[in-house]
Structures are given as structure tokens and as C-alpha cells.
Design a protein around this motif. Structure first.
Motif, PDB file in Angstrom:
ATOM      1  N   GLU A  21       0.846  -1.183   0.000  1.00  0.00           N
ATOM      2  CA  GLU A  21       0.000   0.000   0.000  1.00  0.00           C
ATOM      3  C   GLU A  21       0.878   1.228   0.000  1.00  0.00           C
ATOM      4  OE1 GLU A  21      -4.139   0.521   2.067  1.00  0.00           O
ATOM      5  OE2 GLU A  21      -2.597   1.272   3.442  1.00  0.00           O
ATOM      6  N   GLU A  22       0.462   2.235  -0.733  1.00  0.00           N
ATOM      7  CA  GLU A  22       1.233   3.469  -0.829  1.00  0.00           C
ATOM      8  C   GLU A  22       0.340   4.653  -0.467  1.00  0.00           C
ATOM      9  OE1 GLU A  22       4.423   5.460  -3.953  1.00  0.00           O
ATOM     10  OE2 GLU A  22       2.894   4.096  -4.706  1.00  0.00           O
ATOM     11  N   SER A  23       0.908   5.602   0.269  1.00  0.00           N
ATOM     12  CA  SER A  23       0.178   6.806   0.663  1.00  0.00           C
ATOM     13  C   SER A  23       0.786   8.015  -0.034  1.00  0.00           C
ATOM     14  CB  SER A  23       0.265   6.997   2.183  1.00  0.00           C
ATOM     15  OG  SER A  23      -0.358   8.203   2.569  1.00  0.00           O
ATOM     16  N   PHE A  24      -0.074   8.973  -0.387  1.00  0.00           N
ATOM     17  CA  PHE A  24       0.385  10.154  -1.111  1.00  0.00           C
ATOM     18  C   PHE A  24       0.059  11.416  -0.302  1.00  0.00           C
ATOM     19  CE2 PHE A  24      -1.014   6.962  -4.250  1.00  0.00           C
ATOM     20  CZ  PHE A  24       0.230   6.652  -4.790  1.00  0.00           C
ATOM     21  N   GLY A  29      -3.131  12.555   1.611  1.00  0.00           N
ATOM     22  CA  GLY A  29      -3.035  11.265   2.294  1.00  0.00           C
ATOM     23  C   GLY A  29      -3.780  10.142   1.602  1.00  0.00           C
ATOM     24  N   LEU A  30      -4.224  10.357   0.380  1.00  0.00           N
ATOM     25  CA  LEU A  30      -4.880   9.305  -0.398  1.00  0.00           C
ATOM     26  C   LEU A  30      -3.983   8.080  -0.465  1.00  0.00           C
ATOM     27  CD1 LEU A  30      -7.455   8.835  -2.193  1.00  0.00           C
ATOM     28  CD2 LEU A  30      -6.019   9.483  -4.134  1.00  0.00           C
ATOM     29  N   ARG A  31      -4.590   6.897  -0.356  1.00  0.00           N
ATOM     30  CA  ARG A  31      -3.823   5.655  -0.362  1.00  0.00           C
ATOM     31  C   ARG A  31      -4.268   4.779  -1.526  1.00  0.00           C
ATOM     32  NH1 ARG A  31      -1.516   5.559   4.729  1.00  0.00           N
ATOM     33  NH2 ARG A  31      -0.757   3.428   4.486  1.00  0.00           N
ATOM     34  N   CYS A  32      -3.348   3.942  -2.005  1.00  0.00           N
ATOM     35  CA  CYS A  32      -3.736   2.961  -3.019  1.00  0.00           C
ATOM     36  C   CYS A  32      -2.956   1.676  -2.789  1.00  0.00           C
ATOM     37  CB  CYS A  32      -3.534   3.489  -4.436  1.00  0.00           C
ATOM     38  SG  CYS A  32      -1.836   3.590  -4.991  1.00  0.00           S
ATOM     39  N   CYS A  33      -3.540   0.598  -3.260  1.00  0.00           N
ATOM     40  CA  CYS A  33      -2.932  -0.730  -3.147  1.00  0.00           C
ATOM     41  C   CYS A  33      -2.323  -1.106  -4.487  1.00  0.00           C
ATOM     42  CB  CYS A  33      -3.987  -1.754  -2.736  1.00  0.00           C
ATOM     43  SG  CYS A  33      -3.365  -3.463  -2.680  1.00  0.00           S
ATOM     44  N   ASP A  49      -5.465  -0.883  -6.858  1.00  0.00           N
ATOM     45  CA  ASP A  49      -6.796  -0.835  -6.227  1.00  0.00           C
ATOM     46  C   ASP A  49      -7.767  -1.820  -6.881  1.00  0.00           C
ATOM     47  OD1 ASP A  49      -6.055   1.034  -4.333  1.00  0.00           O
ATOM     48  OD2 ASP A  49      -6.695   2.752  -5.527  1.00  0.00           O
ATOM     49  N   SER A 109       3.623   7.787  -7.968  1.00  0.00           N
ATOM     50  CA  SER A 109       3.874   6.500  -7.312  1.00  0.00           C
ATOM     51  C   SER A 109       5.299   6.001  -7.517  1.00  0.00           C
ATOM     52  CB  SER A 109       2.891   5.445  -7.821  1.00  0.00           C
ATOM     53  OG  SER A 109       3.202   4.189  -7.242  1.00  0.00           O
ATOM     54  N   SER A 173     -14.786   4.980  -4.282  1.00  0.00           N
ATOM     55  CA  SER A 173     -13.340   5.167  -4.210  1.00  0.00           C
ATOM     56  C   SER A 173     -12.923   6.426  -4.942  1.00  0.00           C
ATOM     57  CB  SER A 173     -12.613   3.955  -4.818  1.00  0.00           C
ATOM     58  OG  SER A 173     -12.896   3.845  -6.205  1.00  0.00           O
TER      59      SER A 173
END
Length: 300
Positions: A21-24, A29-33, A49, A109, A173
Motif C-alpha cells: 500500500e502506498e500513501s500520497f 493522504g490518499l492511499r492505493c494498493c 486498487d 507512485s 473510491s
């Protein structure tokens, strides 16, 4: 098999090769898998995602459809800006054009960039070591704003982003790309283009079932550019027709199927092997939409 939300349900070979998982912070603070795995039908695949972004099987058709129309219609390919494209495939193709001097790839990313280089090397084909490639891991909105302030411009600007979140496809989402599909972002992109420059964007599914996201993007781009053209092709593993929008103020883009001899341009400009991937006939069919769809987009 494809679900109602257009998400692939395919047979994966063994466990995920990568899953994280990565946070931006720059995006609130949006996160994606991010996941990478091997699938029976489509080979090694990047999934974000839960949605397939690119695979070894999809890459040749998707990436040439994204890059080649803009590259062949642009008066010059000297400088490129790729917004998104952290899997490296669009940069790989941009660097294969003979007159390319700089490709700036901006993707938020770092995980996608690093893991695709490590685990799906065919996407990059070693282009990460090309001195003409500049990779920036930042919010592309800020990078484009800085380019506008510096009056720094490119010849071809490519949006290779995940689909924007929409009420009918992804109601629960958010997409890291949402802000980049706004009119303000499109205007910033236009100001990053040299006179005669060409913009192209991946613009979601375009079909009888799903066309509103594409129509919205086309509407916004029509407020910014003089010439705007929709095109699409069926991506079999996706189970639907992926679409793109080509836009420019350059008169040579007024009719993208007549203004350029695609086969001659490929022979002159492209240093790779486009055999079986792209030619004049394929270029023309990309832009040939059925009457009902042309009417829907004009009314949309």
C-alpha cells in the motif's frame, strides 16, 4: 469474466509477486494498493486498487494506441511530458522515436516505478537507463504549474493515468488522477505545449454501457483545444473498448485520419519494430466510431 464494475476476475498463478500500500501526502493522504502477479490469460500484470492497469498481453495494443497517434501527428517529438505512466511503457515507446531528445515522466507512485522495473522489465525494456529519460515522483499538477511559470513547453503531452473515479463505475473510491481530469488541469497541460503540440489522454471505457466519463473529458477538452478527437479499440482482456482523446490547436490534427501518411512516418521516425502492431489501416480504424456513438458524444 468481467464484473458489472468492469473489474477483471482472472486466474492468478500462485501468490502475488508484490503487494503493498502506498500513501500520497501531496494528495491529502490518499492511499492505493499496488499488486503485481502472474495471470493465466494476460501474463504478468500491474494491478492498482483491484483494477488491472497494464499486463504483458495488453501492453502492445494499449501502449501503441496511446502513444502512436499523437507521435505521428505532432510536427515534432523532440520533448515529451508523460503524466502518469509509472509502468514505463509509454516512455519506452516515446524514446523509440528518432527525433526524441527528452522524455519527462511524472508519476506520483514511486512504488509502481520501482516494482515494475524490478518485476515486469518488458514494460521498461531498459529505457530507465536512457539518458534522455527524466523520472520525477511528484504530483503532476504541481509539476505542470511550475513548467507554466517557467514557460517550459513540450511537443507531445501524454496522460497515461488510472481512470477518474465516477459515480457509475467507482462510486466508493477516489482516484489519484481525479484532479488531473479537471478543466483547470487540461488548461495547464495546454500551456505546457508548444505551438502545434499534441495532447493525448487515456479516457476510460467508451461503449454503449459506459460513455459518460469519456464524454465529460471530451467536453472539458473541447473548451481548451481547437481540435478534439475521440478514438478507441477493444482490449480483449479488459472486456471492453478502451478509449483515448487526442487534442491540439495544430491544423494538422484537424482530421487525424487524412493529414498524415502513417506508414511513411513510421518508417521515417520509429526506430523500433512496429510490424503487427501499428500501420495506416489500424490508425484509421481507431478513429472510426459508429454513428450512434458519434451522435452520443456530440450530444453528451
Amino acid at each position: 469474466m468481467v464484473s458489472a464494475a468492469r473489474r477483471l476476475l482472472m486466474r492468478r498463478q500462485g501468490p502475488w509477486l508484490f503487494e503493498g500500500e502506498e500513501s500520497f501526502p501531496a494528495l491529502g493522504g490518499l492511499r492505493c494498493c499496488v499488486q503485481i502477479g502472474d495471470f493465466d490469460e494476460i501474463g504478468r500484470t500491474l494491478v492498482i486498487d483491484g483494477t488491472v492497469q497494464l499486463s504483458e498481453v495488453i501492453d502492445p495494443v494499449y501502449t501503441t494506441s496511446l502513444v502512436f497517434p499523437a507521435a505521428l501527428l505532432a510536427p515534432s517529438r523532440r520533448r515529451w511530458l508523460i503524466v502518469g505512466g509509472g509502468d514505463g511503457a509509454a516512455a519506452r515507446e516515446a524514446l523509440r522515436f528518432r527525433d526524441t531528445e527528452l522524455v519527462r515522466l511524472v508519476d506520483v507512485s514511486r512504488v509502481v516505478i520501482e516494482q515494475t522495473q524490478a518485476l515486469i522489465p518488458s514494460f521498461w525494456a531498459g529505457c530507465q537507463r536512457d539518458s534522455r529519460l527524466e523520472i520525477i515522483t511528484r504530483d503532476a499538477t504541481r509539476v505542470m504549474a511550475e513548467m507554466v511559470d517557467r514557460e517550459e513547453q513540450v511537443d507531445v503531452l501524454v496522460y497515461d493515468l488510472s481512470d477518474p473515479s465516477t459515480d457509475d463505475i467507482t462510486p466508493f473510491s477516489e482516484s489519484p488522477a481525479d484532479d488531473l481530469y479537471s478543466e483547470a488541469a487540461f488548461r495547464a497541460a495546454s500551456r505546457c505545449l508548444r505551438p502545434g503540440g499534441v495532447f493525448v489522454a487515456q479516457m476510460a471505457e467508451l461503449s454503449q454501457l459506459q460513455w459518460r466519463a469519456h464524454a465529460r473529458g471530451r467536453r472539458l477538452l473541447s473548451r481548451v483545444f481547437r481540435h478534439v478527437h475521440s478514438y478507441r479499440t477493444h482490449i480483449e482482456p479488459f472486456g471492453y473498448s478502451e478509449s483515448w482523446i487526442l487534442a491540439s490547436d495544430h491544423e494538422g490534427v484537424g482530421d487525424p485520419t487524412r493529414e498524415v501518411d502513417v506508414d511513411a512516418r513510421l518508417a521515417e521516425l520509429y526506430t523500433g519494430d512496429a510490424t503487427g502492431l501499428y500501420d495506416g489501416a489500424w490508425h484509421r480504424q481507431l478513429f472510426t466510431l459508429p454513428p450512434w456513438l458519434r451522435r452520443t458524444l456530440s450530444e453528451g
